[in-house]
Design a protein around this motif. Structure first.
Motif, short mmCIF file in Angstrom:
data_model
loop_
_atom_site.label_atom_id
_atom_site.label_comp_id
_atom_site.label_asym_id
_atom_site.label_seq_id
_atom_site.Cartn_x
_atom_site.Cartn_y
_atom_site.Cartn_z
N LEU A 1 0.84 -0.94 0.26
CA LEU A 1 0.18 0.19 -0.22
C LEU A 1 0.54 1.15 -0.04
O LEU A 1 0.69 2.09 -0.53
N VAL A 2 1.77 1.07 0.82
CA VAL A 2 3.20 2.51 0.82
C VAL A 2 3.34 2.99 -0.18
O VAL A 2 3.35 4.12 -1.30
N GLY A 3 3.97 1.75 -0.99
CA GLY A 3 3.78 1.60 -2.60
C GLY A 3 3.35 2.21 -3.01
O GLY A 3 3.98 3.29 -3.84
N ALA A 4 2.44 1.75 -3.56
CA ALA A 4 1.53 1.81 -4.78
C ALA A 4 0.82 3.37 -3.95
O ALA A 4 0.54 4.45 -5.66
N ASP B 1 2.90 5.62 -2.74
CA ASP B 1 4.01 6.60 -4.14
C ASP B 1 4.32 6.50 -5.13
O ASP B 1 4.26 8.02 -5.94
N ILE B 2 3.56 5.13 -5.45
CA ILE B 2 3.67 5.55 -7.24
C ILE B 2 2.47 6.62 -7.73
O ILE B 2 2.31 7.29 -8.52
N THR B 3 1.64 6.45 -7.13
CA THR B 3 0.26 7.65 -7.68
C THR B 3 0.60 8.73 -7.07
O THR B 3 0.42 9.64 -8.14
N ALA B 4 1.71 9.27 -5.73
CA ALA B 4 1.87 10.59 -6.00
C ALA B 4 3.18 11.12 -7.11
O ALA B 4 2.80 12.42 -7.60
N THR B 5 3.81 10.26 -7.61
CA THR B 5 4.73 10.22 -8.42
C THR B 5 3.55 10.98 -9.74
O THR B 5 4.32 11.31 -10.92
N ALA B 6 3.02 9.93 -9.90
CA ALA B 6 2.17 10.03 -11.43
C ALA B 6 1.01 11.41 -11.23
O ALA B 6 0.99 11.23 -12.61
N VAL B 7 0.68 11.84 -10.42
CA VAL B 7 -0.14 12.80 -10.27
C VAL B 7 0.85 13.66 -10.15
O VAL B 7 0.62 14.82 -11.14
N ALA B 8 2.39 13.88 -9.61
CA ALA B 8 3.39 15.16 -9.99
C ALA B 8 3.76 15.10 -11.34
O ALA B 8 4.25 16.17 -11.97
N GLN B 9 4.05 13.84 -12.03
CA GLN B 9 4.32 13.74 -13.71
C GLN B 9 3.29 13.77 -14.63
O GLN B 9 3.75 14.31 -15.77
N GLY B 10 2.03 14.03 -14.03
CA GLY B 10 0.26 14.37 -14.83
C GLY B 10 0.39 12.92 -15.76
O GLY B 10 -0.07 12.91 -17.12
N LYS B 11 0.87 12.17 -15.42
CA LYS B 11 0.42 10.58 -15.74
C LYS B 11 -0.62 9.56 -15.42
O LYS B 11 -0.24 9.14 -14.70
N LEU B 12 -2.24 10.55 -15.79
CA LEU B 12 -3.01 9.31 -15.60
C LEU B 12 -3.38 8.07 -15.67
O LEU B 12 -3.81 7.41 -14.56
N GLU B 13 -2.63 7.57 -17.09
CA GLU B 13 -3.25 5.87 -16.25
C GLU B 13 -2.29 5.53 -15.55
O GLU B 13 -2.79 4.84 -14.65
N SER C 1 -2.32 2.68 -10.24
CA SER C 1 -1.36 2.82 -8.78
C SER C 1 -2.24 2.85 -7.73
O SER C 1 -2.67 2.52 -6.74
N ARG C 2 -3.53 4.16 -8.01
CA ARG C 2 -5.12 4.29 -6.88
C ARG C 2 -5.97 3.14 -7.12
O ARG C 2 -5.49 2.55 -5.55
N GLU C 3 -6.01 3.08 -8.06
CA GLU C 3 -6.90 1.17 -8.13
C GLU C 3 -5.74 0.43 -7.33
O GLU C 3 -6.28 -0.43 -6.19
N ARG C 4 -5.09 0.44 -7.79
CA ARG C 4 -4.33 -1.08 -6.51
C ARG C 4 -4.46 -0.66 -5.17
O ARG C 4 -4.71 -1.22 -3.97
N ALA C 5 -3.72 0.87 -4.21
CA ALA C 5 -4.13 1.71 -3.29
C ALA C 5 -5.32 0.99 -2.84
O ALA C 5 -5.60 0.49 -1.86
#
Length: 128
Positions: free
Chosen positions: A33-36, A38-50, A55-59
């Protein structure tokens, strides 16, 4: 390269799960969950919607699994409290979808990290 890393990671997790105790399984869920998050936050910051959605669904799925694992009969008020925490995290995670608020994601991650640390302390006290 990324696909190979993902396969190795999946094999690593699978091998850990095969020999894990129930307590260790919860630890693995918290770590994942921590990893998911982290990935979600990074994706938001980078604008990578997919990547963000996946990662949000995984969390979200991990939070559901954590809640489903609660034993309300034996866990009493602790189980009820954890259920409320997991549901609150689900709501915050859903709000992040609408707002893209990385601050909320970091707050959720911080809470999960605290739960993981507490869980590790409980594990350390258990007899071997």
């Amino acid at each position: 390269m990324y696909a190979a890393q993902q396969k190795y990671r999946a094999l690593s997790i699978a091998s850990r799960i095969e020999v894990a105790s129930p307590h260790e399984l919860v630890t693995i869920l918290y770590e994942e969950l921590v990893g998911a998050l982290d990935i979600t936050a990074t994706a938001v910051a980078q604008g990578k919607l997919e990547a963000y959605r996946a990662s949000r669904e995984r969390a979200s799925s991990i939070l559901l699994a954590l809640e489903a694992s609660l034993d309300f009969e034996r866990g009493g008020s602790v189980a009820r409290t954890l259920s409320e925490i997991y549901r609150a995290m689900q709501k915050e995670l859903s709000l992040c979808v609408q707002t893209g608020d990385a601050g909320k994601l970091k707050a959720i991650r911080g809470s999960v990290a605290e739960l993981l640390a507490a869980w590790a302390k409980i594990r350390a006290r258990e007899p071997a």
